[in-house]
Design a protein around this motif. Structure first.
Motif, PDB file in Angstrom:
ATOM      1  N   UNK A  13      36.633 106.771  48.922  1.00  0.00           N
ATOM      2  CA  UNK A  13      35.927 106.146  47.803  1.00  0.00           C
ATOM      3  C   UNK A  13      36.480 104.771  47.435  1.00  0.00           C
ATOM      4  N   UNK A  14      37.797 104.630  47.512  1.00  0.00           N
ATOM      5  CA  UNK A  14      38.403 103.355  47.119  1.00  0.00           C
ATOM      6  C   UNK A  14      37.953 102.211  48.024  1.00  0.00           C
ATOM      7  N   UNK A  15      37.499 102.537  49.243  1.00  0.00           N
ATOM      8  CA  UNK A  15      37.119 101.500  50.202  1.00  0.00           C
ATOM      9  C   UNK A  15      35.621 101.306  50.311  1.00  0.00           C
ATOM     10  N   UNK A  16      34.839 102.091  49.575  1.00  0.00           N
ATOM     11  CA  UNK A  16      33.384 102.005  49.725  1.00  0.00           C
ATOM     12  C   UNK A  16      32.663 101.863  48.383  1.00  0.00           C
ATOM     13  N   UNK A  70      24.323  95.622  50.485  1.00  0.00           N
ATOM     14  CA  UNK A  70      24.801  95.266  51.821  1.00  0.00           C
ATOM     15  C   UNK A  70      26.311  95.463  51.928  1.00  0.00           C
ATOM     16  N   UNK A  71      27.055  95.035  50.918  1.00  0.00           N
ATOM     17  CA  UNK A  71      28.511  95.196  50.940  1.00  0.00           C
ATOM     18  C   UNK A  71      28.891  96.673  50.985  1.00  0.00           C
ATOM     19  N   UNK A  72      28.185  97.477  50.200  1.00  0.00           N
ATOM     20  CA  UNK A  72      28.475  98.915  50.176  1.00  0.00           C
ATOM     21  C   UNK A  72      28.188  99.558  51.528  1.00  0.00           C
ATOM     22  N   UNK A  73      27.030  99.276  52.102  1.00  0.00           N
ATOM     23  CA  UNK A  73      26.678  99.893  53.384  1.00  0.00           C
ATOM     24  C   UNK A  73      27.601  99.423  54.501  1.00  0.00           C
ATOM     25  N   UNK A 131      31.724 100.886  58.178  1.00  0.00           N
ATOM     26  CA  UNK A 131      33.033 100.551  58.749  1.00  0.00           C
ATOM     27  C   UNK A 131      33.967 101.764  58.724  1.00  0.00           C
ATOM     28  N   UNK A 132      33.972 102.503  57.623  1.00  0.00           N
ATOM     29  CA  UNK A 132      34.810 103.698  57.524  1.00  0.00           C
ATOM     30  C   UNK A 132      34.346 104.782  58.490  1.00  0.00           C
ATOM     31  N   UNK A 133      33.024 104.934  58.582  1.00  0.00           N
ATOM     32  CA  UNK A 133      32.476 105.994  59.433  1.00  0.00           C
ATOM     33  C   UNK A 133      32.591 105.660  60.922  1.00  0.00           C
ATOM     34  N   UNK A 134      32.797 104.387  61.243  1.00  0.00           N
ATOM     35  CA  UNK A 134      32.960 104.004  62.644  1.00  0.00           C
ATOM     36  C   UNK A 134      34.324 104.427  63.192  1.00  0.00           C
ATOM     37  N   UNK A 135      35.253 104.786  62.290  1.00  0.00           N
ATOM     38  CA  UNK A 135      36.597 105.184  62.703  1.00  0.00           C
ATOM     39  C   UNK A 135      36.830 106.679  62.546  1.00  0.00           C
ATOM     40  N   UNK A 136      38.101 107.070  62.435  1.00  0.00           N
ATOM     41  CA  UNK A 136      38.438 108.498  62.333  1.00  0.00           C
ATOM     42  C   UNK A 136      37.782 109.216  61.166  1.00  0.00           C
TER      43      UNK A 136
END
Length: 203
Positions: free
Chosen positions: A69-72, A85-88, A93-98
């Motif tokens: 949450x802190x990053x999105x 746009x910034x939120x998505x 970006x988070x979902x592209x990783x672990x």
């Protein structure tokens, strides 16, 4: 005592994330994760874990949320399109990783365990969806979106493709996907000009 309790709680959440995503090739899966492993990594007793969480799924979901949450967050004080746009972009970006693999595992686990799915909806999804619905309502108030728009359906319109791409791997999760979703979504939901120059609401 309160400081010590919060320290133990933080250790449990960090240990859970360590086991699930930070151990690289040695990372375990949600299905194989055990309370014993979490307790050992956090250097606490299982009883300490159960003091805050009723089951493993609740620990995993809270650990995911604390790191997600802190990053999105949805930016405030900027135009609706920029905030969306910034939120998505941050979400993708988070979902592209672990963390993407982790949330996919949580969703998969929920297909066989209704309690896990209910916990995920209550602790994570409902709050996130509400935040985007709030942004949709602001867009309506500011004339970005048409007045007959259902904020809940609009939020799903932007969110659903991300989870589709996450679970099926149709195309890469990257900034281009976020930009495409915002461009297509806003174009379809926006007010449309008429010939006399006044804005009309699409029906």
């Amino acid at each position: 005592m309160a400081v010590r309790s919060e320290s133990s709680r933080r250790a449990i959440l960090d240990a859970t994330m360590d086991l699930l995503v930070r151990d690289g090739r040695r990372a375990t899966t949600v299905q194989k994760l055990t309370m014993e492993a979490i307790a050992k990594r956090a250097k606490v007793s299982k009883a300490t874990i159960y003091r805050w969480w009723p089951n493993k799924a609740a620990v995993v979901i809270d650990a995911f949320m604390e790191n997600h949450l802190a990053h999105t967050r949805i930016p405030e004080g900027v135009p609706v399109r920029d905030a969306l746009l910034a939120h998505l972009k941050s979400l993708i970006s988070r979902y592209a990783g672990p963390q993407g693999k982790l949330v996919a595992q949580i969703i998969a686990e929920g297909q066989y365990d209704p309690e896990t799915m209910a916990n995920f909806r209550e602790r994570f999804w409902q709050e996130r969806a509400a935040a985007v619905e709030k942004l949709m309502r602001r867009g309506i108030d500011e004339g970005v979106f048409r007045s007959d728009l259902d904020p809940k359906s609009a939020a799903q319109l932007f969110y659903a493709p991300i989870y589709f791409h996450l679970l099926f791997g149709v195309t890469p999760l990257n900034d281009a996907l976020a930009e495409e979703l915002v461009e297509l979504g806003i174009r379809d939901l926006a007010t449309r000009p008429v010939r006399d120059g006044r804005a009309s609401r699409r029906i």
